[in-house]
Design a protein around this motif. Sequence first.
Motif, PDB file in Angstrom:
ATOM      1  N   TYR A 125       0.731  -1.116   0.049  1.00  2.46           N
ATOM      2  CA  TYR A 125       0.072  -0.102   0.121  1.00  2.46           C
ATOM      3  C   TYR A 125       0.924   1.293   0.155  1.00  2.46           C
ATOM      4  N   THR A 129      -2.054   3.115  -5.609  1.00  4.60           N
ATOM      5  CA  THR A 129      -2.646   4.140  -5.625  1.00  4.60           C
ATOM      6  C   THR A 129      -4.123   4.168  -6.201  1.00  4.60           C
ATOM      7  N   VAL A 130      -4.912   5.125  -5.903  1.00  4.70           N
ATOM      8  CA  VAL A 130      -6.384   5.225  -6.339  1.00  4.70           C
ATOM      9  C   VAL A 130      -6.653   6.491  -7.171  1.00  4.70           C
ATOM     10  N   ASP A 139      -2.194   5.071  -1.715  1.00 11.28           N
ATOM     11  CA  ASP A 139      -3.007   4.474  -0.440  1.00 11.28           C
ATOM     12  C   ASP A 139      -2.519   4.754   0.717  1.00 11.28           C
TER      13      ASP A 139
END
Lengths: 291, 468
Positions: A125, A129-130, A139
């Motif tokens: 994480y 990424t988002v 993240d």
Amino acid sequence: MSLVLGSVVLGILSGGIYALMAVGLTLSFGVLEVVNIAQGMFVIAAAYLSYALQRYWHIDPLLGLVITIPVMFLLGLVVEWSFIRRLKQDRVMLSILVSWAVALILEGVVGLIFADDFRSIHSWYVTATVPVFGLYVPDIYLIGFALAVVLMGLVYLLVYRSRFGAALRAMVQNREAAALLGIDVQRISTLTFAIATGLTAAGGMLFGAIQAFNADSNLDLISRLLIIVILGGMGSMGGALVASVGLLVAVNIIAVTWTPNWSTFFFFGITILVLVFRPQGFFGAPAARKV
Amino acid sequence: MTSVKVCCMQYVIAEGRLLGGRIGGHAVGAGRKCAAMTAAPASVTIDLLIKSDGGGILLSIRRQATTAMFALTASSLLIAGCGTAKPAAQAAQKPVTIGTSLSLSGDFSGDGKSIEAGYKLWVDQVNKHGGLLGRKVKLVVLNDDSSTQQSLTNYSTLIGTDHVDLVFGPFSSPLTIPAEQIAKRYGYLLPDPAGGAPSVFAENYDGYAYAKPASVPHNLLGLGNLLMSLPASERPKTVAYATSNDPFTEPQLPPLRKELEAAGMRTLYYQVFPDETPDLQPEALAIAQTHADAVVLGTTSVPQVQAFVQAFAQQHYNPKVIVATSGPDQGSAFSSALGVANTEGFLVPIAWTPTANSYQNKQFIQAYIAKYGGTAASIPADAPDAYCVGQLVQELVTKTHSLKNADLIKALHANTFQTVEGPMSFQMDGAPAGTHMFLVQWQNGSTKIVWPKDSQQASLEYPKPAWH
């Protein structure tokens, strides 16, 4: 998403993480009148703990908080018992010197164990990424911000919605009167310092994940945490959050729209202005010692 | 040990006894009387320097003293010094003491320790072969904690108090400048492994020598030549630059930018960031949003490179070419920080490679591995940089048959010197006269020379693979 908007998002998220690292500092001052210069070193020590758990025992840094929070809590108990409770007079000034000594001792110990090499905490994480409107939000920043909100919320509940918190607030208003009413002032002080130190476990894990660190990193970190707490108002938890987010957003915007050189100048320049014109911080005198 | 300096007169005292000193530039051995002592000025300055071993404390007391005080102090010192003379034969056998101040803690500690390893290795080697002019060499290392002030203090102590025979330079330009000022004041030769910023040469000290084959502004020019060697249709069209305001890194980018712009490669981003900036997310985000084909980073450390790479990977930004001024030259420290997969394709200018066919390079590598372990590929670039300093001094001493700093400085500008980093010669301000630097690229976990052509070990991996 535009560059400026992206910087604002990252500023808010990293502001939350810095607020989490600073909350222990403001708690210590608000309740105990202790300016804990060792806070930066506590954060770094916690980062090393998370690093060691992952490196040598393969424990995920987030899961490792189950171990690192109690360990840091215990460290807080030991430091409070060994040094802080001995300060009977002029606590603010003496605590600066004593906690500085604690930081130096811890820095030496950590340096002996891990040497001066830079370390960093790796996990899936950290790089995941988002996507949000063209910006990839890491993240680790989302997790960090969420963790900051949850932990600071828990501290808020502890302070304002529990018997412990009622006793603590009574002690903040008048230490002697609280003792006369049967409140165990010493016990409350010890637990508060230990809680403040325990919180650095989460801050340390996040700090180690977002940037490389070594024992010396505490010096730069404590200067930033102090600035956040000074701007927010020493002792004000909400002030620390607002100051942290506001500062990081402003610094990021200046860095991307103007120059990174001026963003650093702004960080320290605004502190000088606040100290000159509003030394009690943005949240003013009435809030200066409220938690 | 305490040094007492009285105007132009200086004495070294240990445990209350005078060991020796200098008056008006002349050595005063313990127990020797000096006529200069009788010529006391009306008012003098007395400095008391309490020795610091690096992270310690320097206590400096400066007071104006009257003639009477001066006479009293000087007399006391001379009396205290009587009877401590050492036999001449014993003095002749004493080792050649070389002093240096290194960053063994603080921001530059990684580089500082590598420099120390290189210096110590050279001392081992030179002692194994009989030392300098038949005398063993002893290295005295003080820790400057990556602080310019401590660097100044340490060189003052080494030269002014300890009277070491020779000095070696510290790590990085900011710490070299105070060292250079002290060396200049005392007329000491200052061969240096890492002070290549123009501000260092601006001191115009002929006793300074930046022991590298080329000066800093030339470091990245190989990249321009390399990119121009690509077919025109494949060359990067756009470039983003970000550099620390460090005096070593900042001067490297403008010459490259000028060269690339002249070749038609547009600059999309150029920013200087403070070296102490802990969070490089905004800068990395701004670069990522330019989608530039090439990225040039003026970094001073592995953590800075790592911060950029982490942010680039998070933003799914994969430039075709990426070069950093420092960080990728740190061998295993770099690959362990980024992960081996993310080192692939990284470029860095360096003065030394394990495979270079330079003077005594094989012996250096063998000795390094024997002393410190690891492999040739894991040797950090600072170690051969430091070793070169030793080689340079050794050649100077051999050529001049002298350990006098004035003689060594005179010979410095009249010769070319062979080192593990190739031949070196120096201009009057200490800048290297040459322009030769290697450009290496990380390929499959180790570095390969990709420029210049005549030393090439591998073709340029272009475009570099995506981050992992």
